[in-house]
Design a protein around this motif. Structure first.
Motif, PDB file in Angstrom:
ATOM      1  N   PHE A  11     -44.460   8.690 -21.603  1.00 22.01           N
ATOM      2  CA  PHE A  11     -44.621  10.133 -21.354  1.00 22.01           C
ATOM      3  C   PHE A  11     -44.503  10.424 -19.855  1.00 22.01           C
ATOM      4  O   PHE A  11     -43.758  11.283 -19.429  1.00 22.01           O
ATOM      5  CB  PHE A  11     -45.994  10.584 -21.875  1.00 22.01           C
ATOM      6  N   MET A  15     -41.558  12.579 -18.146  1.00 24.37           N
ATOM      7  CA  MET A  15     -41.969  13.813 -17.466  1.00 24.37           C
ATOM      8  C   MET A  15     -41.506  13.804 -16.008  1.00 24.37           C
ATOM      9  O   MET A  15     -40.952  14.792 -15.508  1.00 24.37           O
ATOM     10  CB  MET A  15     -43.502  13.934 -17.531  1.00 24.37           C
ATOM     11  N   PHE A  18     -37.868  14.340 -15.828  1.00 26.33           N
ATOM     12  CA  PHE A  18     -37.563  15.752 -16.079  1.00 26.33           C
ATOM     13  C   PHE A  18     -37.807  16.593 -14.827  1.00 26.33           C
ATOM     14  O   PHE A  18     -36.962  17.383 -14.413  1.00 26.33           O
ATOM     15  CB  PHE A  18     -38.438  16.248 -17.244  1.00 26.33           C
TER      16      PHE A  18
ATOM     17  N   TRP B  20     -48.909  20.497 -18.864  1.00 22.34           N
ATOM     18  CA  TRP B  20     -48.599  19.090 -19.096  1.00 22.34           C
ATOM     19  C   TRP B  20     -49.359  18.145 -18.165  1.00 22.34           C
ATOM     20  O   TRP B  20     -49.557  16.985 -18.487  1.00 22.34           O
ATOM     21  CB  TRP B  20     -47.098  18.830 -18.960  1.00 22.34           C
ATOM     22  N   PHE B 187     -44.827  15.470 -24.825  1.00 23.15           N
ATOM     23  CA  PHE B 187     -43.662  15.871 -24.037  1.00 23.15           C
ATOM     24  C   PHE B 187     -42.487  14.957 -24.385  1.00 23.15           C
ATOM     25  O   PHE B 187     -42.616  13.737 -24.388  1.00 23.15           O
ATOM     26  CB  PHE B 187     -43.964  15.770 -22.540  1.00 23.15           C
ATOM     27  N   TYR B 189     -38.480  14.414 -23.276  1.00 19.13           N
ATOM     28  CA  TYR B 189     -37.448  14.795 -22.312  1.00 19.13           C
ATOM     29  C   TYR B 189     -36.328  15.581 -23.010  1.00 19.13           C
ATOM     30  O   TYR B 189     -35.938  16.667 -22.566  1.00 19.13           O
ATOM     31  CB  TYR B 189     -36.883  13.541 -21.636  1.00 19.13           C
ATOM     32  N   ALA B 192     -37.349  19.056 -24.077  1.00 17.41           N
ATOM     33  CA  ALA B 192     -37.501  19.979 -22.943  1.00 17.41           C
ATOM     34  C   ALA B 192     -36.132  20.403 -22.402  1.00 17.41           C
ATOM     35  O   ALA B 192     -35.907  21.579 -22.106  1.00 17.41           O
ATOM     36  CB  ALA B 192     -38.314  19.310 -21.840  1.00 17.41           C
TER      37      ALA B 192
END
Lengths: 321, 478
Positions: A11, A15, A18, B20, B187, B189, B192
């Motif tokens: 995760f 993240m 991203f 997040w 979450f 990737y 998103a």
């Protein structure tokens, strides 16, 4: 437990990936937008340039009559030691009031002491409009660029471009937004708004008639003198007098426009004379010379007449000193 | 707060990071963050009307619990009606009060009794038609025992006020959205990125297509008397693209934003302008509203159970109510009736489910017949949109009369070449992606990454260059 840690790691990694990708993409697109904004200039619109030039010592303030009709370049032939900057806007944006006064304060160098200031006046700039909430705090210009742009000397002026520029950004570099039918609409670095319509006498007459007709209608939206606006005219003069010599000017307009203004405020000149006596400054009224100039639309001087008038005004200033 | 505003561009990353990074490990806290963010989002427009959302939330949350506690059918029905009256009461007052007063006065004046109207200066709370229907769906589903009432007031408040779809939908069902608030979101990737891609496409539709069409639509509709038939028709076509770009663009941004936060919302538009008849159009346009009316009005009215006559009557009612839902103006009711007039013959002849697949599903291009059917359906839709866009019935009639003149065959006076080019490219891309949830969902995915990013960069720059200053979404007024 091991599985849990692993999923947390995945995760976190995805993240982070991203976020970094997004930041990179935003930076590239943001930079591209900034480069486009850097192309904004006198073709962008009638006001933008005035918020990009440095602070000034001497100013012309007033409506679009002054913005288009007073040419600092022509005035400097008579007043070479006083580079004067045209900080006039339009009837809609700059009636006298708190927002315009605050903007003038921002545009003027704090240490300016021997400047020359031309305050262009006309009945529209001190009138109250119907249904207008007007008091010491509420001015209709509050929501315009005058109230909204806090930095008036930065290029590119992102505050202006992002909040008040009404065209499409593509026009910033095509320069076609305000320039069509071979017209040239351009704000010079000295603030003069050049309007070169390049049209025939017949077309000009048509435009004058149509403007006069529209002003006859607009006139019904106005209710006569506003004490608050008159008070702010005095405050503006008072502020400028601290920084130099102030001249109040009523510019020539087409005779039919003058008739509308007489109807709107019959005692306008008397009022201005009272202001000039109260604040001890000259009031130059050129409405007796209306037939000596040419107008693009009935209330804006054309380029040649504007140049002629600017020289005439400068000579009058020299003579009065 | 508008999706196409600087405010939202600042708001979204802040909420995203808090969601997040700060609250990710605590579901309740994360839901509470959604509630707070949603209230800020809504209050940005007018904080006073937050009280309506809070009231609606508390009423339906409480009624949901009471419905569970009682088995008495009379009591349960009373509770359901209490919820309906509370929710529709607000909607009726804010949206329709003046309309009914005005029409009441007109009717009495017609019979010779002049009445002084007592209209009020009412501001229509943004999104009231959407969140009212959403929260009603919860109570009705609990009443029907299709859904367990929630005991989690924070999750319920988040469901009612979820900011991506709060003010203009999609109108989510409690059965789909509410359970998502009970589960820990993860979450992803790819999810998103997919959300961002959908937001990008939504912004393009709204800012480049809809807002640029609006400039010409306003000019042509306002000065319709001075234009040729061809220009008026073009104005109506522009409006068709404006309303589609505006509303489906909003839905795309809403769905994409929800995906950024790990939520799945239902598809609201499925390329309706590629429909081959009006029945297909209505299965593809504003899907969340059509299905809401089907499940909560059409079926309770009897649906198709009472024979063809009953079915036709019920469908007519749905179209009229759906028209009226859009606004307190006769134009919307007539627009609903006109669509019913298009739809009912198909239903009458059992041809309403003829086209349930995607047009030219296995081909690149449509057949001539398909093209013809799509063209006819589009023109019928465009003519109905004239009534929808007009200020009043007289305006609509004059506009439609203006179209059907000899000058319909002339070259339009207004020909914005850049806009026509954009619309052409837009239709082409939509056609290419018509099998997916939104046009660019899978488009270009097989390209190298750098090329794909270049295309997205190009779309962003088009939005930046051709965007018109922040324009409200049309459906905010409904």
């Amino acid at each position: 437990m091991a599985l849990k840690s692993r999923s947390l790691f995945i995760f976190s990694f995805s993240m982070k990936r991203f976020i970094w990708h997004i930041i990179g993409f935003i930076l590239i697109t943001g930079l591209s937008c900034y480069i486009i904004f850097m192309q904004a200039d006198g073709y962008t619109d009638a006001f933008y340039v005035k918020f990009t030039t440095p602070k000034q010592n001497s100013l012309i303030v007033g409506s679009s009559r002054a913005a288009q009709g007073l040419q600092p370049n022509s005035m400097s032939r008579v007043l070479p030691n006083y580079p004067i900057y045209n900080y006039a806007f339009s009837r809609i944006h700059t009636p006298y009031g708190k927002p315009y006064l605050e903007s003038i304060k921002l545009k003027l160098k704090e240490d300016s002491k021997k400047g020359i200031f031309i305050v262009e006046v006309n009945p529209w700039s001190i009138c109250k409009q119907k249904n207008e909430v007007l008091d010491s705090v509420n001015f209709r210009e509050n929501n315009s660029f005058l109230g909204g742009v806090k930095n008036v000397s930065v290029k590119p002026n992102l505050e202006y471009l992002m909040n008040f520029y009404e065209g499409k950004n593509v026009d910033i570099f095509t320069k076609k937004g305000t320039n069509y039918h071979k017209e040239i609409l351009f704000v010079h670095d000295d603030g003069w708004y050049e309007v070169n319509l390049n049209d025939s006498p017949k077309k000009r007459d048509q435009r004058i008639n149509s403007t006069i007709t529209s002003y006859s209608k607009i006139r019904t939206d106005y209710q006569g003198l506003s004490d608050i606006r008159l008070d702010y005219l005095k405050q503006t003069i008072d502020f400028l007098q601290y920084h130099g010599k102030v001249f109040m000017v009523r510019m020539p307009v087409h005779s039919n426009m003058l008739a509308i203004e007489k109807e709107l405020m019959p005692d306008f000149d008397q009022k201005m004379l009272e202001v000039s006596m109260e604040l001890e400054l000259p009031y130059f009224n050129f409405t007796h010379m209306v037939d000596q100039f040419q107008y693009t639309d009935g209330h804006h001087l054309d380029i040649d007449s504007g140049s002629k008038f600017s020289v005439l005004l400068a000579q009058k200033i020299v003579a009065s000193q | 707060m508008l999706f196409n505003s600087i405010d939202f561009a600042v708001f979204l990353p802040i909420v995203f990071v808090l969601y997040w990074f700060v609250t990710q490990k605590h579901l309740k806290l994360q839901n509470a963050l959604i509630v707070v963010a949603s209230y800020v989002f809504y209050g940005w427009w007018d904080w006073r009307f937050l009280s309506l959302i809070v009231f609606s939330t508390l009423v339906d949350y409480s009624i949901g619990l009471w419905l569970q506690q009682t088995n008495s059918e009379t009591k349960r029905r009373s509770l359901l009606w209490l919820s309906i009256l509370a929710n529709l009461g607000f909607l009726g007052f804010f949206k329709y009060y003046n309309f009914f007063v005005d029409n009441f006065v007109t009717a009495f004046s017609f019979f010779g009794s002049a009445i002084q109207p007592n209209t009020l200066n009412i501001i229509l709370p943004v999104g009231i038609s959407f969140y009212t229907f959403q929260t009603l769906s919860y109570t009705i589903d609990v009443y029907r025992r299709k859904l367990e009432p929630t005991k989690d007031v924070v999750a319920f408040a988040a469901f009612v006020s979820f900011f991506p779809q709060l003010v203009a939908g999609p109108i989510e069902r409690a059965t789909n959205l509410l359970p998502q608030f009970y589960q820990q979101r993860q979450f992803h990737y790819s999810k998103a990125v997919d959300g961002l891609r959908q937001i990008l496409w939504g912004l393009f539709k709204k800012i480049v297509i809809a807002d640029n069409c609006a400039v010409f639509v306003n000019t042509i509709f306002d000065g319709h008397a001075g234009y040729s038939g061809s220009t008026l028709f073009l104005g109506a076509v522009f409006f068709a693209f404006q309303i589609y770009g505006d509303f489906s663009g909003y839905s795309d941004i809403a769905i994409g934003t929800a995906r950024l936060f790990g939520f799945n919302l239902k598809q609201n538009f499925a390329f309706p302008y590629f429909s081959r008849d009006m029945a297909e159009f209505w299965r593809r346009w504003h899907i969340s509203l059509s299905t809401w009316f089907r499940d909560y009005v059409y079926i309770p009215l009897g649906g198709s159970r009472g024979g063809k006559g009953m079915q036709l009557r019920n469908v007519l009612i749905i179209f009229l109510v759906s028209g009226f839902w859009h606004g307190a103006n006769w134009t919307f009711i007539v627009w609903g009736a006109l669509n019913a007039a298009y739809f009912l013959p198909l239903l009458w002849t059992n041809r309403n489910r003829k086209h349930t697949n995607v047009v030219a599903e296995h081909n690149k291009l449509p057949s001539v017949k398909e093209l013809l059917l799509m063209g006819l359906t589009f023109v019928a839709t465009v003519l109905a949109w004239v009534v929808f866009r007009a200020d009043n019935i007289g305006h609509a009639v004059a506009y439609l009369k203006g179209i059907f003149q000899r000058s319909l065959l002339s070259i339009p006076e207004v020909r914005p070449s850049f806009l026509l080019l954009f619309i052409l490219v837009f239709v082409f891309i939509e056609w290419w992606g018509r099998r997916d949830q939104y046009a660019i969902e899978k488009l270009w995915l097989e390209y190298p990454r750098w090329l794909r990013l270049l295309i997205y960069y190009f779309i962003i720059m088009l939005i930046f260059l051709y965007g018109v200053k922040e324009q409200e979404f049309i459906y905010f007024q409904f």
